[in-house]
Each structure stands twice: as C-alpha cells, then as structure tokens.
Design a protein around this motif. Sequence first.
Motif, PDB file in Angstrom:
ATOM      1  N   VAL A 355      -0.178 -23.149  -1.324  1.00  0.00           N
ATOM      2  CA  VAL A 355      -1.055 -22.155  -1.957  1.00  0.00           C
ATOM      3  C   VAL A 355      -0.995 -20.831  -1.196  1.00  0.00           C
ATOM      4  N   LEU A 356      -1.055 -20.904   0.127  1.00  0.00           N
ATOM      5  CA  LEU A 356      -1.001 -19.693   0.944  1.00  0.00           C
ATOM      6  C   LEU A 356       0.310 -18.948   0.730  1.00  0.00           C
ATOM      7  N   GLY A 357       1.408 -19.689   0.672  1.00  0.00           N
ATOM      8  CA  GLY A 357       2.711 -19.067   0.477  1.00  0.00           C
ATOM      9  C   GLY A 357       2.812 -18.336  -0.848  1.00  0.00           C
ATOM     10  N   LEU A 358       2.287 -18.932  -1.903  1.00  0.00           N
ATOM     11  CA  LEU A 358       2.320 -18.297  -3.222  1.00  0.00           C
ATOM     12  C   LEU A 358       1.465 -17.032  -3.249  1.00  0.00           C
ATOM     13  N   VAL A 359       0.298 -17.094  -2.608  1.00  0.00           N
ATOM     14  CA  VAL A 359      -0.582 -15.914  -2.544  1.00  0.00           C
ATOM     15  C   VAL A 359       0.091 -14.796  -1.752  1.00  0.00           C
ATOM     16  N   LEU A 360       0.673 -15.144  -0.602  1.00  0.00           N
ATOM     17  CA  LEU A 360       1.342 -14.143   0.229  1.00  0.00           C
ATOM     18  C   LEU A 360       2.527 -13.527  -0.488  1.00  0.00           C
ATOM     19  N   SER A 361       3.227 -14.324  -1.263  1.00  0.00           N
ATOM     20  CA  SER A 361       4.370 -13.818  -2.027  1.00  0.00           C
ATOM     21  C   SER A 361       3.954 -12.689  -2.955  1.00  0.00           C
ATOM     22  N   LEU A 362       2.854 -12.898  -3.656  1.00  0.00           N
ATOM     23  CA  LEU A 362       2.346 -11.886  -4.582  1.00  0.00           C
ATOM     24  C   LEU A 362       1.833 -10.658  -3.827  1.00  0.00           C
ATOM     25  N   VAL A 363       1.076 -10.896  -2.759  1.00  0.00           N
ATOM     26  CA  VAL A 363       0.485  -9.788  -1.994  1.00  0.00           C
ATOM     27  C   VAL A 363       1.567  -8.911  -1.371  1.00  0.00           C
ATOM     28  N   VAL A 364       2.563  -9.548  -0.755  1.00  0.00           N
ATOM     29  CA  VAL A 364       3.637  -8.791  -0.096  1.00  0.00           C
ATOM     30  C   VAL A 364       4.431  -7.988  -1.112  1.00  0.00           C
ATOM     31  N   ALA A 365       4.746  -8.595  -2.247  1.00  0.00           N
ATOM     32  CA  ALA A 365       5.529  -7.899  -3.276  1.00  0.00           C
ATOM     33  C   ALA A 365       4.817  -6.649  -3.768  1.00  0.00           C
ATOM     34  N   VAL A 366       3.523  -6.745  -3.978  1.00  0.00           N
ATOM     35  CA  VAL A 366       2.758  -5.616  -4.515  1.00  0.00           C
ATOM     36  C   VAL A 366       2.509  -4.553  -3.447  1.00  0.00           C
ATOM     37  N   ILE A 367       1.984  -4.984  -2.306  1.00  0.00           N
ATOM     38  CA  ILE A 367       1.596  -4.025  -1.267  1.00  0.00           C
ATOM     39  C   ILE A 367       2.810  -3.310  -0.674  1.00  0.00           C
ATOM     40  N   LEU A 368       3.849  -4.061  -0.328  1.00  0.00           N
ATOM     41  CA  LEU A 368       5.005  -3.455   0.330  1.00  0.00           C
ATOM     42  C   LEU A 368       5.749  -2.504  -0.604  1.00  0.00           C
ATOM     43  N   LYS A 369       5.732  -2.821  -1.886  1.00  0.00           N
ATOM     44  CA  LYS A 369       6.417  -1.957  -2.841  1.00  0.00           C
ATOM     45  C   LYS A 369       5.755  -0.589  -2.933  1.00  0.00           C
ATOM     46  N   PHE A 370       4.428  -0.577  -2.881  1.00  0.00           N
ATOM     47  CA  PHE A 370       3.704   0.675  -3.065  1.00  0.00           C
ATOM     48  C   PHE A 370       3.290   1.353  -1.754  1.00  0.00           C
ATOM     49  N   SER A 371       3.592   0.702  -0.626  1.00  0.00           N
ATOM     50  CA  SER A 371       3.193   1.297   0.661  1.00  0.00           C
ATOM     51  C   SER A 371       4.374   1.502   1.600  1.00  0.00           C
ATOM     52  N   SER A 372       5.581   1.517   1.062  1.00  0.00           N
ATOM     53  CA  SER A 372       6.775   1.665   1.898  1.00  0.00           C
ATOM     54  C   SER A 372       6.761   2.967   2.680  1.00  0.00           C
ATOM     55  N   GLU A 373       6.262   4.031   2.065  1.00  0.00           N
ATOM     56  CA  GLU A 373       6.250   5.329   2.724  1.00  0.00           C
ATOM     57  C   GLU A 373       5.248   5.392   3.876  1.00  0.00           C
ATOM     58  N   PHE A 374       4.428   4.380   3.975  1.00  0.00           N
ATOM     59  CA  PHE A 374       3.517   4.306   5.125  1.00  0.00           C
ATOM     60  C   PHE A 374       4.305   4.106   6.413  1.00  0.00           C
ATOM     61  N   PHE A 375       5.498   3.483   6.303  1.00  0.00           N
ATOM     62  CA  PHE A 375       6.320   3.193   7.464  1.00  0.00           C
ATOM     63  C   PHE A 375       7.352   4.281   7.751  1.00  0.00           C
ATOM     64  N   THR A 376       7.863   4.923   6.702  1.00  0.00           N
ATOM     65  CA  THR A 376       8.882   5.959   6.891  1.00  0.00           C
ATOM     66  C   THR A 376       8.969   6.852   5.659  1.00  0.00           C
ATOM     67  N   LYS A 377       9.406   8.097   5.887  1.00  0.00           N
ATOM     68  CA  LYS A 377       9.610   9.038   4.786  1.00  0.00           C
ATOM     69  C   LYS A 377      11.103   9.233   4.500  1.00  0.00           C
ATOM     70  N   ASP A 378      11.943   8.626   5.308  1.00  0.00           N
ATOM     71  CA  ASP A 378      13.390   8.791   5.165  1.00  0.00           C
ATOM     72  C   ASP A 378      13.875   8.120   3.870  1.00  0.00           C
ATOM     73  N   ILE A 379      14.555   8.884   3.014  1.00  0.00           N
ATOM     74  CA  ILE A 379      14.980   8.390   1.694  1.00  0.00           C
ATOM     75  C   ILE A 379      15.973   7.244   1.811  1.00  0.00           C
ATOM     76  N   THR A 380      16.948   7.356   2.703  1.00  0.00           N
ATOM     77  CA  THR A 380      17.970   6.314   2.833  1.00  0.00           C
ATOM     78  C   THR A 380      17.386   5.016   3.382  1.00  0.00           C
ATOM     79  N   VAL A 381      16.431   5.149   4.301  1.00  0.00           N
ATOM     80  CA  VAL A 381      15.762   3.950   4.832  1.00  0.00           C
ATOM     81  C   VAL A 381      14.936   3.287   3.737  1.00  0.00           C
ATOM     82  N   LEU A 382      14.238   4.091   2.955  1.00  0.00           N
ATOM     83  CA  LEU A 382      13.418   3.558   1.863  1.00  0.00           C
ATOM     84  C   LEU A 382      14.267   2.836   0.824  1.00  0.00           C
TER      85      LEU A 382
END
Length: 476
Positions: A355-382
């Motif tokens: 259950v935890l793995g399935l929840v984390l899968s959804l959370v990571v997919a959504v959050i990381l997709k929309f918060s990538s620029e929180f880690f870097t602004k470099d276009i090639t890295v993104l």
Amino acid sequence: MITRVLVSFWNNMGDNPLWGLFRNPREVFKKDELGLEMAQIALPAALALTADPIASLIDTAFIGHIGPVELAAVGVAIAVINQVSKIAIFPLVSVTTSFVAEEDAMRSLKGETEEIKLLEKGFSADSELIPKTETSDGENKKRHISSASSAMAIGAILGLIQSIFVIFAAKPILEYMGIKSNSPMLKPALRYLTLRSLLFKTTKTAMVGDAANIVLDPIFIFLFGMGVSGAAIAHVISQYLIALMLMWRLSEQVSLLPPTVKDLQLGRFFKNGLLLLFRVIAATSCITLAASLAAKLGSTSMAAFQVCLQVWLATSLLADGLAVAGQAILANAFARKDYERATATAVRVLQWSLVLGLVLSLVVAVILKFSSEFFTKDITVLRLLHLGIPFVAVTQPINSLAFVFDGINFGASDFAYSAYSMVLIAASSIFFLFFLSSSHGFVGIWIALSIFMSLRALAGFLRIGTRTGPWGFLRS
C-alpha cells in the motif's frame, strides 16, 4: 481434476505470508495489538531512516540553484558518503535491531518463568520476590541491554574510522568515481566530501535534524557565501544536534555502559555483522557504480541523476521503517518460537509495504513532475530529469517490497541467505549497468537500477514462497 488441484493449491498456500498479501485486504489497517505495535515502531524508525537522505535532498535543492556543476559534484560526493557509511554502519544497525528484540524476548520469558515458580511456591503476585520493572516511585528503571551497549561502542569506533578514511582518501575516491583532476566538479566535490566526513554516524538521526538543516543551509550557502562548503557544514551541525538529543533520550531509558566486558557480545556481533557487511558492499556498489557511470556521462547527466536518486532513496526508505518494525517483532516472535505471530507479522508488514509503495508511486509522479524547477533551472538538466521521473515513480512499490523483505529476513536471523543472494543480485545488476549505460546512457542506468530492485524483491519472495530456511515451519 483441475478443481482438485486448485483446492490443493489454496490449502497449501493458506499459511504462506505471500498469500496474505491478497487475503483479508480489509484488515490491512486493523487497529489491533499487532497493528498498533507496528505503527509505534515503524513511524519513528521511518523518520530516523529517511532523515539523512532527506537532509541530502535539502542540500541538493539549495545547491541546485548555485549551478549544474556544483549539483553534479555534490551528487558524486553524496554517493561516496552513502557507500562508505552504509558499509560501516548498516550491518551494525541491522544485527542490533534483531539482537535487542531477541534479548528483550529472552528477558521477558525469564521473568515470566521466575514469577511462575514463585507463585507455585505460594508467594502472592505482589510479593517483593517477584521481579518488577518499576521503582517504588513509579519511575522506570534503566535497563541493561547488552546489545545496545555493544552497538554504541562498535558504532563509535566505526564512525571514527570512517571519517579518517574519507578525509585522507577523498581525492583518489573521487577520481575513481570518474571526476578527473582537470574536472570543474573536483573542487566542490572534494570540499563537500571532506566536510561531510566529519559526521560520525554513531546513531540514526530524526526529522528534527532536517528542520535544522533547512534553516542552516541558506544561511551558510547564501548569507555567508560559503556555497557547497556551507551546505556540508549545515548538514554536519544539524545531524550532530539531533544525535546528541537521541543519545540523551536513550541514556534515560537504557544503561549505555555494560556491567562487564563479556556483556558486549562482540563475537556475536562480528559473526553476523560480517555476513551483512558482504551484503551491504554488494548492494551499495550498484548504487555507487550507477552514480559513477552517470558522472562519466558529464555534469548535466550527473546533476539530473543526483536529483532523481535522492528522491528515490528518501521515499523508498520510508518503507525501511516498516522493515525495522517487522524485523523487531519477528525477532521477538522467533525467539519465543511463536510462529503464528511471526506469520501474522510477515503478512501485515508486506500488506502495508505494498500500500505504501502504491501511494508513494502516485505522490512522487505528481510532485516531482511539477516541482522539478525547485531543484534546478537548467533546461538540459530538467530535460534529463523528466526522463528519470517515471523510473523513480514506478519502482516505488518494488522498492517497498524489497526493503520489507530484507527486514523480514533479518527478523528471522536469515543473515546468510540475505548476504549470498545479494552478492548474486549485485553481480547481475552490475552487468546490466555497464551494458545498458553504454547503449542507452542516462535511461539505461535507470533501467538497470529498476532491474536491481526487482531482483531484490524477487529474492525475498522466493525465500518465503518456497518455505525454506527459517520459514520451514510453514510446511507443517
């Protein structure tokens, strides 16, 4: 004929913990004694285990705004730190969890036996001759737990050796990781690695340290203008702070000094710790090799890999809290030969991990997709970062099961199987890493890491599913 085979299969699988994954799904979060005990252990353990990866993730987020070269350099340094610290400390932590649980079970059984004997002789239940766990004023006495004393002593020594080794071998280690002497990544990586090595990992840390790290990182990095060095200093300060707090709390409940030298049980620690040492070297070698291969692809690939890896590790290690809970309860159950409780624990902890793995899968997919620029602004890295996100998200259920199966095996004191199976898995995964990274680059590295975690989960399935080793009682 087919019906008879199906009925036979159903009956044979009845007591198998793997079958429990699909049986009584409504009871997964049942608030019974077992569920509450698991939650009481899993939550603080998860907070402790994820503290260091989250602290590294915080460093990653702040350093990413300095530049891609610095981000890549810190990524390599953190990979080295993870490798060295896990080799030095993980075997100790794993065997200590089992030993403390077993010692607690034996102490409890001894107390129960003595109480029964006294009652049989005619003493009342409140007799002063019957062992008590509290003083007259109601305060709990400090317990003498030999395993805890041993772990603290060994951990302090290993932590010191780890720090000295990394400080003096930092440059050749980084060169081995693919950072050449003329690379712009060398200086920031060297500064971060040297300063972070000052942290003696004698104990696990908690989320309070991460909060301190969030406050201190921008102060040292930007306000004091220390850059990568400031991130490392902030990390060390925050981790020492919480380590001291945990030591203080532990000393209130447990006598950290053993009554005698014999109580340290050093031989028992080294015997089982050696098996887990081989295991952790094999496991961490795959992650470190992946980081090295990413670094050899260039600073852009390493920067993207660093962000994905830290999110991958931080979220996956939440399942390690469940693994610790399962390990502690199982070790206690096996010591008591309470196989019914051992089976129930394995079933519940595997259900929770799925259950935890399935929840984390959804959370990571959504959050990381929309918060990538929180880690870097470099276009090639993104651009590369978005290629790695699906692997980080999809492998969460696999990672959760793999970590929990490790905890189950440790709880059953199945250290030999855990060590030997991991060596075989690592050998296969290293082949995939070299082959796929050369043919598919950045994506190939993540495919290989996904294979690595899948094989780890499969090894756990096979041990319990075949009812071998300590799980042989399931055949009766």
